[in-house]
Design an enzyme around this catalytic site. Structure first.
Site, PDB file in Angstrom:
ATOM      1  N   LYS A 112       0.818  -1.213   0.000  1.00 33.70           N
ATOM      2  CA  LYS A 112       0.000   0.000   0.000  1.00 33.70           C
ATOM      3  C   LYS A 112       0.853   1.265   0.000  1.00 33.70           C
ATOM      4  O   LYS A 112       0.482   2.255  -0.613  1.00 33.70           O
ATOM      5  CB  LYS A 112      -0.973   0.016   1.190  1.00 33.70           C
ATOM      6  CG  LYS A 112      -2.065  -1.025   1.034  1.00 33.70           C
ATOM      7  CD  LYS A 112      -3.305  -0.716   1.831  1.00 33.70           C
ATOM      8  CE  LYS A 112      -4.378  -1.756   1.515  1.00 33.70           C
ATOM      9  NZ  LYS A 112      -5.565  -1.642   2.319  1.00 33.70           N
ATOM     10  N   LYS A 195      -4.359 -11.364  -6.232  1.00 34.74           N
ATOM     11  CA  LYS A 195      -5.664 -11.503  -5.581  1.00 34.74           C
ATOM     12  C   LYS A 195      -6.669 -10.482  -6.113  1.00 34.74           C
ATOM     13  O   LYS A 195      -6.287  -9.371  -6.501  1.00 34.74           O
ATOM     14  CB  LYS A 195      -5.518 -11.405  -4.061  1.00 34.74           C
ATOM     15  CG  LYS A 195      -5.475 -10.015  -3.504  1.00 34.74           C
ATOM     16  CD  LYS A 195      -5.657 -10.039  -1.989  1.00 34.74           C
ATOM     17  CE  LYS A 195      -5.829  -8.622  -1.493  1.00 34.74           C
ATOM     18  NZ  LYS A 195      -6.970  -8.363  -0.686  1.00 34.74           N
ATOM     19  N   LYS A 198     -10.193  -4.583  -4.451  1.00 35.59           N
ATOM     20  CA  LYS A 198     -11.023  -3.418  -4.787  1.00 35.59           C
ATOM     21  C   LYS A 198     -10.175  -2.243  -5.250  1.00 35.59           C
ATOM     22  O   LYS A 198     -10.688  -1.310  -5.851  1.00 35.59           O
ATOM     23  CB  LYS A 198     -11.922  -3.035  -3.618  1.00 35.59           C
ATOM     24  CG  LYS A 198     -11.198  -2.695  -2.351  1.00 35.59           C
ATOM     25  CD  LYS A 198     -12.183  -2.496  -1.209  1.00 35.59           C
ATOM     26  CE  LYS A 198     -11.455  -2.438   0.113  1.00 35.59           C
ATOM     27  NZ  LYS A 198     -12.042  -3.178   1.165  1.00 35.59           N
TER      28      LYS A 198
HETATM   29  P1  ATP Z   1      -8.567  -5.052  -1.059  1.00 35.41           P
HETATM   30  O1  ATP Z   1      -7.237  -5.576  -1.493  1.00 35.41           O
HETATM   31  O2  ATP Z   1      -9.668  -5.537  -1.945  1.00 35.41           O
HETATM   32  O3  ATP Z   1      -8.550  -3.536  -0.913  1.00 35.41           O
HETATM   33  P2  ATP Z   1      -8.264  -5.576   1.725  1.00 35.41           P
HETATM   34  O4  ATP Z   1      -7.701  -6.892   2.101  1.00 35.41           O
HETATM   35  O5  ATP Z   1      -7.329  -4.422   1.772  1.00 35.41           O
HETATM   36  O6  ATP Z   1      -8.967  -5.689   0.323  1.00 35.41           O
HETATM   37  P3  ATP Z   1     -10.782  -5.547   3.221  1.00 35.41           P
HETATM   38  O7  ATP Z   1     -11.781  -5.077   2.261  1.00 35.41           O
HETATM   39  O8  ATP Z   1     -10.928  -4.959   4.560  1.00 35.41           O
HETATM   40  O9  ATP Z   1      -9.342  -5.154   2.765  1.00 35.41           O
HETATM   41  O10 ATP Z   1     -10.833  -7.117   3.325  1.00 35.41           O
HETATM   42  C1  ATP Z   1     -11.917  -7.702   3.954  1.00 35.41           C
HETATM   43  C2  ATP Z   1     -11.760  -9.181   4.077  1.00 35.41           C
HETATM   44  O11 ATP Z   1     -11.779  -9.774   2.781  1.00 35.41           O
HETATM   45  C3  ATP Z   1     -10.441  -9.622   4.724  1.00 35.41           C
HETATM   46  O12 ATP Z   1     -10.696 -10.710   5.572  1.00 35.41           O
HETATM   47  C4  ATP Z   1      -9.601 -10.045   3.558  1.00 35.41           C
HETATM   48  O13 ATP Z   1      -8.634 -11.011   3.901  1.00 35.41           O
HETATM   49  C5  ATP Z   1     -10.647 -10.636   2.641  1.00 35.41           C
HETATM   50  N1  ATP Z   1     -10.220 -10.592   1.234  1.00 35.41           N
HETATM   51  C6  ATP Z   1      -9.851  -9.500   0.535  1.00 35.41           C
HETATM   52  N2  ATP Z   1      -9.548  -9.835  -0.723  1.00 35.41           N
HETATM   53  C7  ATP Z   1      -9.735 -11.192  -0.822  1.00 35.41           C
HETATM   54  C8  ATP Z   1      -9.573 -12.139  -1.872  1.00 35.41           C
HETATM   55  N3  ATP Z   1      -9.182 -11.770  -3.065  1.00 35.41           N
HETATM   56  N4  ATP Z   1      -9.851 -13.435  -1.602  1.00 35.41           N
HETATM   57  C9  ATP Z   1     -10.253 -13.829  -0.379  1.00 35.41           C
HETATM   58  N5  ATP Z   1     -10.420 -12.993   0.649  1.00 35.41           N
HETATM   59  C10 ATP Z   1     -10.162 -11.680   0.443  1.00 35.41           C
END
Ligand code: ATP
Ligand code: LTN
Length: 327
Positions: A112, A195, A198
């Site tokens: 990040k 992965k 968002k």
């Molecule tokens: P992003 O990378 O999409 O911004 P993030 O991990 O920063 O996501 P959150 O939106 O808070 O942040 O994630 C919420 C939950 O979803 C967490 O438990 C995270 O581990 C899970 N998660 C996020 N992306 C995935 C994925 N691609 N596959 C499975 N679980 C996921």
């Protein structure tokens, strides 16, 4: 006594099916057996810049998603992180037993802060895993259901809980991550080596929980596939494996059953069906979200905060006494 689970999601963007399958779907299943606490982690969201009105809207939106997915507020506590000030207080105390290199090695921080450039990354973003550790250990959490990307943070929570216990005497339960192999890492539709996220550059990376039917059909049609033509679940076919995982998790079938279902059929047949499975899941989900009023959701979260506040207060008081604060 039931085991305690705790998890949370940041109100910092549109949720996608990776968030649902990796986290929320498991919460819904686990709530039957576990004493469950689910949080909307707004204090984590502000570690990157947020527009205040958008943050308010998204905080309520996340809670609606929890409820529409089937989290039952009668069985679980759902609340907003900033409503329980003990999270920030315990976070501060845990900071003082955290070593800087332990935070420097966090891959999420590295990713990040590299994206936004290291110079403009906030101290909050760096410190984010300590606040997450506080969220978890404040409630004697045993299991933390999350996606794979969060495992490293939970490892730190374990380290900090153990270190505190060692220094000041038994205080915290040592938490464990809970993940499922098929759902812990849903990959991007446009790139199965990364992965689903968002914050991805292209919206063709993910299916958002608020995508309409036409968008879902378009995105699945464009999703990358592997060479070959058979619908098989194999390590050397990562794109297909990911799509089969999504199908199997939403249709409640094993990957092998999905493979059988499409034996002798083409990728395009599978993709058409997959889009329909996703739409069939999203449509009632979106309808439920539309039916929930902001007032109702805020009342549920206030109620959740009332249930967890005594637990948080008690644990923080114990911590303060142990470290020598006058309470
Ligand atoms: P992003 O990378 O999409 O911004 P993030 O991990 O920063 O996501 P959150 O939106 O808070 O942040 O994630 C919420 C939950 O979803 C967490 O438990 C995270 O581990 C899970 N998660 C996020 N992306 C995935 C994925 N691609 N596959 C499975 N679980 C996921
Ligand atoms: N960092 C997590 C969100 C989060 C969390 C938690 C998850 C904050 N506190 C406590 C589980 C337990 C993320 O998904 N980005």
């Amino acid at each position: 006594m039931k085991k305690r689970i705790f998890s949370g999601i940041q109100p910092s963007g549109n949720l996608h099916i990776g968030n649902y399958l990796g986290a929320i779907q498991n919460w819904v299943k686990l709530q039957k057996e576990y004493d469950s606490i689910f949080c909307v982690v707004d204090m984590h969201a502000i570690t990157v810049p947020q527009e205040p009105e958008t943050l308010r809207r998204r905080t309520i939106e996340i809670a609606k998603i929890y409820l529409a997915a089937g989290i039952d507020p009668k069985k679980c506590s759902i609340f907003i992180q900033s409503h329980i000030c003990e999270h920030a207080e315990l976070g501060w105390i845990l900071n003082t037993i955290t070593k800087i290199p332990e935070l420097e090695k966090m891959t999420q921080f590295k990713d990040k802060s590299a994206k936004d450039s290291r110079e403009s990354a906030s101290a909050g973003l760096f410190d984010y895993p300590v606040l997450m550790a506080a969220d978890i250990v404040l409630y004697d959490t045993q299991l933390v259901p999350v996606g794979k990307d969060q495992k490293q943070h939970i490892e730190l929570a374990r380290t900090l809980a153990q270190r505190f216990n060692h220094k000041f005497g038994e205080t915290f339960v040592i938490p464990e991550a809970y993940t499922k192999k098929e759902s812990e890492n849903i990959m991007g539709l446009d790139d199965p080596t990364k992965k689903m996220s968002k914050s991805a550059k292209s919206e063709y990376n993910y299916i958002a929980l608020n995508d309409d039917a036409e968008t879902v059909r378009k995105k699945i049609k464009k999703a990358v596939t592997d060479s070959g033509s058979e619908v098989v679940y194999q390590e050397d076919k990562p794109a297909l494996k990911n799509l089969i995982n999504i199908y199997s998790l939403l249709a409640d079938k094993t990957p092998k059953e999905v493979e059988k279902l499409f034996a002798g059929k083409k990728y395009s047949d599978f993709k058409t069906e997959l889009a329909e499975v996703i739409i069939k899941f999203l449509a009632p989900f979106q309808k439920k979200i539309g039916e929930l009023s902001d007032e109702k959701v805020l009342a549920i979260m206030e109620d959740g905060a009332k249930k967890v506040r005594p637990l948080a207060k008690k644990k923080l008081e114990e911590v303060k006494k142990k470290i020598g604060f006058i309470v």
